[in-house]
Enzyme design. Structure first.
Site, PDB file in Angstrom:
ATOM      1  N   GLU A   4      -1.803   6.223  -1.553  1.00  0.00           N
ATOM      2  CA  GLU A   4      -1.231   6.853  -2.745  1.00  0.00           C
ATOM      3  C   GLU A   4       0.264   7.166  -2.559  1.00  0.00           C
ATOM      4  O   GLU A   4       0.675   7.672  -1.521  1.00  0.00           O
ATOM      5  CB  GLU A   4      -1.942   8.170  -3.066  1.00  0.00           C
ATOM      6  N   ASP A  46       8.881  25.204   8.063  1.00  0.00           N
ATOM      7  CA  ASP A  46       9.909  25.544   7.087  1.00  0.00           C
ATOM      8  C   ASP A  46      10.631  26.796   7.553  1.00  0.00           C
ATOM      9  O   ASP A  46      10.003  27.772   7.948  1.00  0.00           O
ATOM     10  CB  ASP A  46       9.238  25.793   5.732  1.00  0.00           C
ATOM     11  N   ASP A  73       4.263  20.624   8.872  1.00  0.00           N
ATOM     12  CA  ASP A  73       5.478  20.999   8.171  1.00  0.00           C
ATOM     13  C   ASP A  73       5.924  22.362   8.690  1.00  0.00           C
ATOM     14  O   ASP A  73       5.138  23.300   8.720  1.00  0.00           O
ATOM     15  CB  ASP A  73       5.191  21.070   6.659  1.00  0.00           C
TER      16      ASP A  73
END
Lengths: 414, 506
Positions: free
Chosen positions: A42, A109, A107
């Protein structure tokens, strides 16, 4: 560059002439021949005005490039490999499309570090706070390789204030959501709430072996980063929360000292804690061990990686593709070598405008710009994007070699 | 039944060959109860990983009852999870329920027919696989409760038999050598400090360690309670249950996926689908109640028509109270309301004579003539006195939850959250239910554990009679039948308030 909006034409030129679609394809596909790893994958696009298009899929790199140039998105994201082509979703039963494989992603951050940094806040980042990221990468990279046995980890700068990790090992691709959740649990030390105090001890006092190793990496960084560089414990609210980790009798003594002498910097305070630890009891005594544990907890609390857990837990979570442009900063999301991450400077990452300028000057100097559109796919070689694309290609080569080795090994068994 | 077994298997030629070989004797056999396998070799252990489907003939009745009984156990496990029961409580409740409907004895029990028990266990499991493979949600819930059931049995199993079972099946583990243990001494000791034993070098020397891929023990990994190296987890043998459960769970989840893909093949057998549909409702609506009073015969003491007004607010579950109140308010209630409420009252002990009096008085806006013409027949019919003369049983929770006429069904399921909360407060405030109780009840409703919500209301409103949280309607059981609720409520009030009840009646 900084805060100016990037014009759509700039994006379009970047996609047409510079974006390394072929390299991206090889990396996702694990081989040169298009396989399900790419065709059933996708892609999602974010268009200007918060328009979000999901469930796109493509036959090969050219197909992807054509669509990206047509839609000209601000960025695009990569999702899982499904049991069918995501673009056929509308023709299938509602629940028929299920994710099968997906890189294991992480991830980090910078916003999660706001409680422990003074230099910047929110979306801002400077070289000083980059040290938090590089400490996190060092710890995670080691844990994922040594403990979980993964080999193919690619780290990518997110374009502004964070970093992504993509793990492409076959084992990692095939993890279920439950197993991903387990890894995240293993690697999460700081509780979700900003004020949360860590609790990592097994039984009475033991530190799990993985955290002992992390601690060895983080000790020095804690001193240079938190104590010396950030000087975090200069303010009262900061050293008050520091004291929460320390056994109460020692904590109240320290509070008395620090309230009287407000000028003490973090290094002095850390020395005070150390002195308290030595004072608290003989080496090997209960009290001494408790102080020792408290100091270890503090180091972990202030420097251990802070993961965005939701990104990693589910196979169907989408994550921004490498080499996209960050729409606010204009910087390219480039791969980073974890070995040299300490020297990485986010400010030095090329911006899209800079790359296009380089193209122009290369064209006027060499006159090759007249070469026609056919040449465009390798234009990145003439810009400062080259080392980064090379890094991705090198990474992919390692991955492909292993896939080929495995295939051959599987063949001989017959 | 041929299609049924096909549904369990993938269709590689190899499996098919095995199946054909197994099936032949069954098909040739004339006897209906024959099994291919010898009783003693078929199920050598009490524990079963259900690797092989049951390749023998069964009667339709066996097919259904084995599944239903297992479903009762699983439903109790689900409710336990929904109610946050501790592991010890869950274990106890499950064991009790198992003894009642699904006994499974260990090899030391010589007096029971162990083969029959184990065959039933095996069969029930596989029938439920068929019923619960159809949706993601059902699959997930089935895997979860089956895994818990396996854990309960593992926990209660005899040590020697457990070891023999573990030897019998190839699990993906290797024993960690003494050298390797020595090499990672520090880490292995540090990673196991959470143990209740004193973990030191001597412990390490005596404790066998198993090496598995870390993905086999995600629960230990998540809590950092295991030493990891190069993708392998070093699991002390006392924690091997984690490996077992993970494997059990993964195998079952995979098998269910495979079964769901083959289930269209079942369409050709029209006898099975209705049974399976009925079973899969069981998870949403609870298991069809086995409450003996629900059979159509009046249980308990006889009740008079004029007692109902005082009984309803004190003892009826919310569904029936709402029915009673709407009957009082409108002086009428539509067909299915009459039917559901009528059979409930019948089973509660209202005779046909009293029922006619009750309904006649309730429908006060009609003349005698109208009443006789329109309603009398129906009422007599529900008592089995007209038409095909069937004595209808009272509706169970399952029926009320899945009814086509939701206005007379289960309010916990069919009411909007706002209406439900209003109804709960107005109905039960006088019996001790407060606004503070609503979030918990509504949480159960949101999770679709309607019978848990109803049971919780029972507990709250009967706290004065000493019913504690978690006690349910007795022995921790949940409401599965409105009549059960009412009967239990009346029993609880009897010893203390016998006098006043009588006065109210008089």
């Amino acid at each position: 560059m900084s805060t100016d909006e990037i014009l759509p034409e700039v994006f379009l030129t970047y996609y047409r002439r510079l974006y390394p679609f072929k390299s991206l394809f090889n990396w996702l596909n694990h081989s040169h021949q298009p396989s399900r790893l790419f065709t059933h994958r996708e892609f999602a696009f974010t268009l200007p005005g918060d328009i979000y298009l999901r469930y796109h899929s493509f036959n090969d790199a050219d197909d992807l490039k054509k669509e990206v140039c047509k839609l000209n998105p601000e960025r695009f994201e990569i999702g899982p490999v499904y049991n069918a082509k995501p673009k056929d979703k509308k023709t299938m039963r509602k629940t028929a499309l299920t994710p099968l494989q997906r890189e294991l992603v992480f991830d980090i951050d910078m916003t999660d570090y706001d409680p422990v940094r003074l230099c910047c806040a929110k979306a801002d980042i400077c070289t000083r706070c980059w040290a938090f990221i590089s400490a996190a990468v060092k710890v995670l990279h080691r844990a994922l390789q040594e403990e979980f046995g993964f080999k193919h980890l690619m780290w990518v700068y997110s374009g502004r204030r964070g970093i992504h990790c993509w793990i492409s090992d076959k084992d990692a691709m095939e993890l279920t959501d439950g197993q991903r959740k387990a890894i995240v649990g293993f690697l999460t030390v700081i509780p979700g709430s900003a004020k949360g105090k860590i609790s990592v001890r097994l039984g009475s006092r033991a530190l799990p072996p993985s955290l002992q190793d992390a601690l060895d990496t983080l000790k020095d960084r804690f001193m240079s980063l938190i104590i010396n560089d950030q000087d975090l414990f200069i303010h009262k609210h900061a050293w008050e929360s520091l004291l929460e980790h320390i056994p109460s009798s020692s904590a109240s003594e320290l509070r008395d000292i620090w309230s009287k002498d407000v000028a003490k910097d973090s290094a002095d305070k850390w020395e005070d804690i150390r002195a308290q630890a030595i004072k608290s009891g003989k080496s090997g005594s209960q009290q001494r061990a408790a102080m020792q544990a408290a100091m270890e907890d503090i180091i972990l609390q202030y420097t251990y990686p802070r993961l965005d857990a939701e990104v990693s837990k589910h196979r169907n979570h989408l994550l921004k593709a490498p080499f996209c442009i960050h729409p606010k900063t204009g910087r390219v999301c480039v791969p980073i070598d974890p070995e040299t991450i300490d020297d990485f400077d986010p400010e030095k990452v090329p911006t899209v405008q800079q790359l296009l300028d380089e193209l122009d000057s290369a064209a006027s100097m060499g006159g090759e710009g007249e070469g026609g559109r056919a040449e465009h796919h390798s234009d990145w070689e003439r810009t400062s994007l080259k080392p980064y694309v090379d890094m991705l290609d090198k990474f992919t080569t390692g991955l492909m070699n292993e896939v080929r080795r495995e295939k051959r090994a599987a063949d001989t068994t017959w | 039944m041929r299609a049924l077994w096909l549904a369990f298997c993938d269709f590689t030629p190899f499996t098919r060959l095995i199946m054909e070989r197994h099936r032949k004797p069954i098909l040739d056999s004339t006897s209906h109860t024959s099994t291919v396998v010898e009783p003693h070799t078929a199920y050598p252990y009490r524990l079963n990983f259900y690797d092989k489907p049951p390749l023998y003939e069964v009667t339709l009745e066996e097919f259904e009852t084995a599944a239903l009984d297992r479903l009762r156990v699983l439903a109790e496990i689900e409710s336990s999870a929904a109610r946050n029961r501790t592991w010890e409580e869950t274990k106890k409740v499950t064991e009790t329920q198992c003894k009642k409907v699904l006994p499974l004895n260990s090899n030391t029990a010589t007096s029971t027919d162990r083969h029959a028990e184990r065959r039933r266990d095996h069969l029930g499991h596989f029938v439920l696989r068929l019923a619960f493979c159809r949706s993601e949600d059902l699959r997930r819930r089935f895997v979860k409760s089956e895994t818990t059931l396996f854990r309960v049995r593992y926990d209660t199993d005899d040590t020697r038999e457990k070891d023999a079972f573990l030897q019998s099946r190839a699990f993906n583990w290797t024993l960690v050598s003494a050298e390797e243990k020595e090499q990672y001494k520090r880490q292995l000791i540090a990673a196991n400090q959470h143990s209740r034993d004193k973990v030191d070098e001597r412990w390490l020397a005596n404790e066998p360690f198993l090496k598995v891929r870390w993905t086999s023990v995600p629960d230990l990994v998540e809590k950092r309670r295991v030493f990891l190296k190069g993708g392998y987890a070093y699991v002390p043998s006392k924690e091997r249950l984690s490996i077992l459960l993970e494997e059990f769970q993964n195998n079952l989840a995979q098998a269910l996926e495979m079964t769901s893909r083959s289930i269209p093949n079942l369409d050709e057998d029209s006898r099975l689908l209705p049974i399976l549909n009925n079973l899969s409702h069981g998870f949403i609506a609870g298991v069809p109640s086995e409450w003996s009073g629900g059979s159509g015969e009046a249980a308990g003491d006889e009740i008079k028509a004029d007692m109902i007004d005082s009984l309803a607010p004190a003892h009826f579950p919310l569904c029936m109270r709402i029915m009673h109140e709407s009957l009082r308010k409108d002086r009428h209630i539509k067909h299915y309301g009459r039917l559901n409420y009528g059979v409930f009252l019948k089973v509660l002990g209202l005779s046909i004579e009293e029922a006619l009096v009750f309904w006649r008085k309730s429908f006060s806006k009609f003349t005698d003539d109208e009443f006789t013409k329109r309603y009398k027949y129906n009422i007599r019919h529900s008592f089995g006195l007209e038409g095909k003369r069937q004595n209808y049983p009272a509706k169970s929770c399952q029926q009320l939850l899945t009814t086509d006429t939701p206005e007379y069904g289960c309010p916990y399921r069919h009411f909007s959250p706002e209406n439900l909360q209003t109804a709960l407060l107005s109905s039960y405030a006088s019996q001790g239910l407060t606004v503070a109780d609503l979030p918990e009840i509504m949480h159960h409703v949101k999770e679709q554990h309607y019978h848990v919500a109803c049971t919780r209301v029972f507990e709250i409103t009967h706290a004065k009679q000493g019913v504690q949280k978690g006690a349910g309607i007795g022995d921790g059981e949940h409401v599965t039948h409105p009549n059960e609720y009412a009967k239990r409520s009346m029993e609880l009030s009897r010893p203390k308030t016998e006098e006043s009840d009588k006065m109210a009646v008089d």
